[in-house]
Design an enzyme around this catalytic site. Structure first.
Site, PDB file in Angstrom:
ATOM      1  N   GLU A 150     -10.167   5.343   5.912  1.00  0.00           N
ATOM      2  CA  GLU A 150     -11.044   4.839   4.833  1.00  0.00           C
ATOM      3  C   GLU A 150     -10.508   3.547   4.222  1.00  0.00           C
ATOM      4  OE1 GLU A 150     -14.135   6.259   3.457  1.00  0.00           O
ATOM      5  OE2 GLU A 150     -13.967   4.166   2.872  1.00  0.00           O
ATOM      6  N   GLU A 196      -2.791 -10.863   3.539  1.00  0.00           N
ATOM      7  CA  GLU A 196      -2.077 -10.287   4.678  1.00  0.00           C
ATOM      8  C   GLU A 196      -0.678 -10.916   4.760  1.00  0.00           C
ATOM      9  OE1 GLU A 196      -3.611  -7.795   6.824  1.00  0.00           O
ATOM     10  OE2 GLU A 196      -4.669  -7.906   4.934  1.00  0.00           O
ATOM     11  N   ASP A 256      -9.441 -11.250   9.405  1.00  0.00           N
ATOM     12  CA  ASP A 256      -9.413  -9.974   8.683  1.00  0.00           C
ATOM     13  C   ASP A 256     -10.842  -9.468   8.442  1.00  0.00           C
ATOM     14  OD1 ASP A 256      -7.711  -8.077   6.815  1.00  0.00           O
ATOM     15  OD2 ASP A 256      -9.443  -8.712   5.635  1.00  0.00           O
ATOM     16  N   VAL A 311       0.836  -1.210   0.000  1.00  0.00           N
ATOM     17  CA  VAL A 311       0.000   0.000   0.000  1.00  0.00           C
ATOM     18  C   VAL A 311       0.867   1.255   0.000  1.00  0.00           C
ATOM     19  CG1 VAL A 311      -1.842   1.259   1.182  1.00  0.00           C
ATOM     20  CG2 VAL A 311      -1.852  -1.246   1.184  1.00  0.00           C
ATOM     21  N   LYS A 315      -6.213  -1.988   9.582  1.00  0.00           N
ATOM     22  CA  LYS A 315      -7.447  -2.289  10.353  1.00  0.00           C
ATOM     23  C   LYS A 315      -7.148  -2.867  11.726  1.00  0.00           C
ATOM     24  CE  LYS A 315      -6.591  -5.595   7.210  1.00  0.00           C
ATOM     25  NZ  LYS A 315      -6.418  -5.647   5.776  1.00  0.00           N
ATOM     26  N   ILE A 357     -13.045   0.766  -2.070  1.00  0.00           N
ATOM     27  CA  ILE A 357     -14.478   1.121  -1.968  1.00  0.00           C
ATOM     28  C   ILE A 357     -14.660   2.207  -0.914  1.00  0.00           C
ATOM     29  CG2 ILE A 357     -16.803   0.272  -1.445  1.00  0.00           C
ATOM     30  CD1 ILE A 357     -15.776  -2.559  -2.006  1.00  0.00           C
ATOM     31  N   VAL A 362     -11.021  -0.701   5.361  1.00  0.00           N
ATOM     32  CA  VAL A 362     -12.104  -1.637   5.007  1.00  0.00           C
ATOM     33  C   VAL A 362     -12.436  -1.463   3.527  1.00  0.00           C
ATOM     34  CG1 VAL A 362     -14.485  -2.364   5.439  1.00  0.00           C
ATOM     35  CG2 VAL A 362     -13.108  -1.461   7.320  1.00  0.00           C
ATOM     36  N   LYS A 405     -12.842  -6.066  10.017  1.00  0.00           N
ATOM     37  CA  LYS A 405     -13.533  -5.087   9.173  1.00  0.00           C
ATOM     38  C   LYS A 405     -14.997  -4.930   9.582  1.00  0.00           C
ATOM     39  CE  LYS A 405     -10.397  -5.783   5.287  1.00  0.00           C
ATOM     40  NZ  LYS A 405     -10.083  -6.680   4.158  1.00  0.00           N
ATOM     41  N   GLY A 461      -5.467  -4.883  -2.781  1.00  0.00           N
ATOM     42  CA  GLY A 461      -4.541  -4.578  -3.875  1.00  0.00           C
ATOM     43  C   GLY A 461      -3.942  -3.197  -3.698  1.00  0.00           C
TER      44      GLY A 461
HETATM   45  N1  HSE Z   1      -5.896  -9.134   2.971  1.00  0.00           N
HETATM   46  C1  HSE Z   1      -6.903  -8.146   2.787  1.00  0.00           C
HETATM   47  C2  HSE Z   1      -7.945  -8.683   1.818  1.00  0.00           C
HETATM   48  C3  HSE Z   1      -6.287  -6.884   2.285  1.00  0.00           C
HETATM   49  O1  HSE Z   1      -7.627  -9.660   1.114  1.00  0.00           O
HETATM   50  O2  HSE Z   1      -9.046  -8.179   1.752  1.00  0.00           O
HETATM   51  C4  HSE Z   1      -7.225  -5.715   2.205  1.00  0.00           C
HETATM   52  O3  HSE Z   1      -7.725  -5.374   3.468  1.00  0.00           O
END
Ligand code: HSE
Length: 348
Positions: free
Chosen positions: A120, A181, A192, A12, A96, A127, A123, A196, A294
């Protein structure tokens, strides 16, 4: 010109450079990446000279007004975020785990220091969902949030179904694409997704809901190619869903693989795409759809928060603590179906 620092130059963090270097729109065309904190060096990168291991130097640099935390993991990301807020710098994050575990304290620190803590990108990847929940449903009462919130597992389930790949080989592809991750068990086990839905439900129902309070967290580790084939015979696909619903004075939450029929909007959500359905008591159902993981989509969401801060966003109001008994298990009402191989799935 707004000087920023990026903490963590991975999937990221490096995407932020790519997004900003292509962006000609104000106010982001006035952003200067002044420092990059990372233990690695990036000798071939155009910003190689900005890379440092010295966090204290970044904190001491009064020209830096926004710190972007894209390190992943709770520590030192949390510690660095708190230090940046206390130094009067706004913090933007995609992390997160930190938002879920320390969001209340970091939002309080932002208020105390007259700056912002925005997330933002934590999650739904690219989007927009946090800002709409905070800003666009003010006139409404949210009664349910349901969604596919993890790109990696959705990519895996799609690949298993469409190409007959095993879970392990499909995971290897998702990792190579930068979706998973650092420890992909967090994706596979549903953690994960649980983080979220904790963040989204917290915003929707005005609490800080910790990940630990979510009573049902099941992942996709036990979903087999045979399960997927048997589900298809019933006209269904298997999707890892998170559901949070307000029932009376509490909220019921679960994360689990569900059988999803063609009547559901989630049936057609494939690959790395995520979809989040928000139901308001007067608005009815609103669905947010897009790339859920991504580098560039997530980086674009981070940049949107940077732009908000430059444009004068102020710290957001605090929410309430999550009192014991506020979060209860969900799913009692769900029909369950036994596949021909004896496996039992909830039906959405
Ligand atoms: N590992 C997470 C996913 C990355 O695949 O959604 C984005 O939060």
């Amino acid at each position: 010109m707004t000087d920023i620092a990026i903490l963590g130059f991975g999937v990221v963090g490096s995407g932020i450079y790519t997004v900003l270097s292509k962006c000609r729109n104000a106010p982001l065309n006035g952003v200067n990446i002044k420092h990059i904190l990372d233990l690695r060096s990036f000798p071939a990168h155009p910003l190689a000279s900005k890379v440092t291991k010295d966090f204290d130097m970044i904190i001491a640099d009064e020209s830096v007004s926004v710190v972007v935390e894209t390190m992943g993991g709770v520590d030192p990301a949390y510690r660095f975020s708190l230090a940046a807020l206390n130094a009067g710098k706004s913090v933007v994050t995609s992390n997160k785990a930190v938002v879920d575990k320390h969001g209340a304290e970091l939002e309080q620190a932002a208020i105390d220091n007259g700056v912002c803590y925005l997330y933002e990108a934590s999650v739904g990847g690219g989007i927009p969902i946090i800002a709409p929940l905070r800003e666009c449903f003010t006139a409404d009462k949210i009664i349910r949030i349901a969604g596919i919130l993890n790109g990696t597992t959705n990519h895996i389930l799609t690949n298993m179904r469409a190409e007959g790949k095993t879970l392990k080989s499909a995971l290897d592809t998702a990792r190579a694409l930068g979706y998973a991750e650092a420890d992909p068990r967090s994706d596979l086990a549903g953690f994960d997704t649980a983080r979220k839905i904790a963040i989204l439900a917290g915003l929707a129902f005005d609490r800080y809901i910790p990940f630990e309070s979510i009573p049902v967290i099941e992942g996709i580790e036990d979903v087999t190619l045979e399960d997927i084939r048997l589900a298809e015979e019933l006209g269904c696909v298997i999707k890892l869903l998170a559901v949070a619903e307000k029932v009376g004075d509490h909220v019921e939450i679960c994360v689990a693989p569900f059988l999803v029929g063609t009547h559901s909007i989630f049936h057609a959500v494939n690959d790395v795409q995520n979809a989040i359905s928000v139901t308001g008591s007067v608005t009815g159902e609103v669905v947010f759809y897009g790339q859920g993981a991504g580098s560039l989509p997530t980086a674009a969401a981070v940049c949107g928060d940077i732009a908000r801060i430059i444009s004068g966003a102020s710290a957001l109001p605090l929410r309430r603590e999550c009192e014991p008994g506020f979060v209860l298990p969900y799913g009692g009402d769900y029909k369950r179906v036994t596949l021909a191989n004896g496996k039992i799935y909830r039906v959405f």
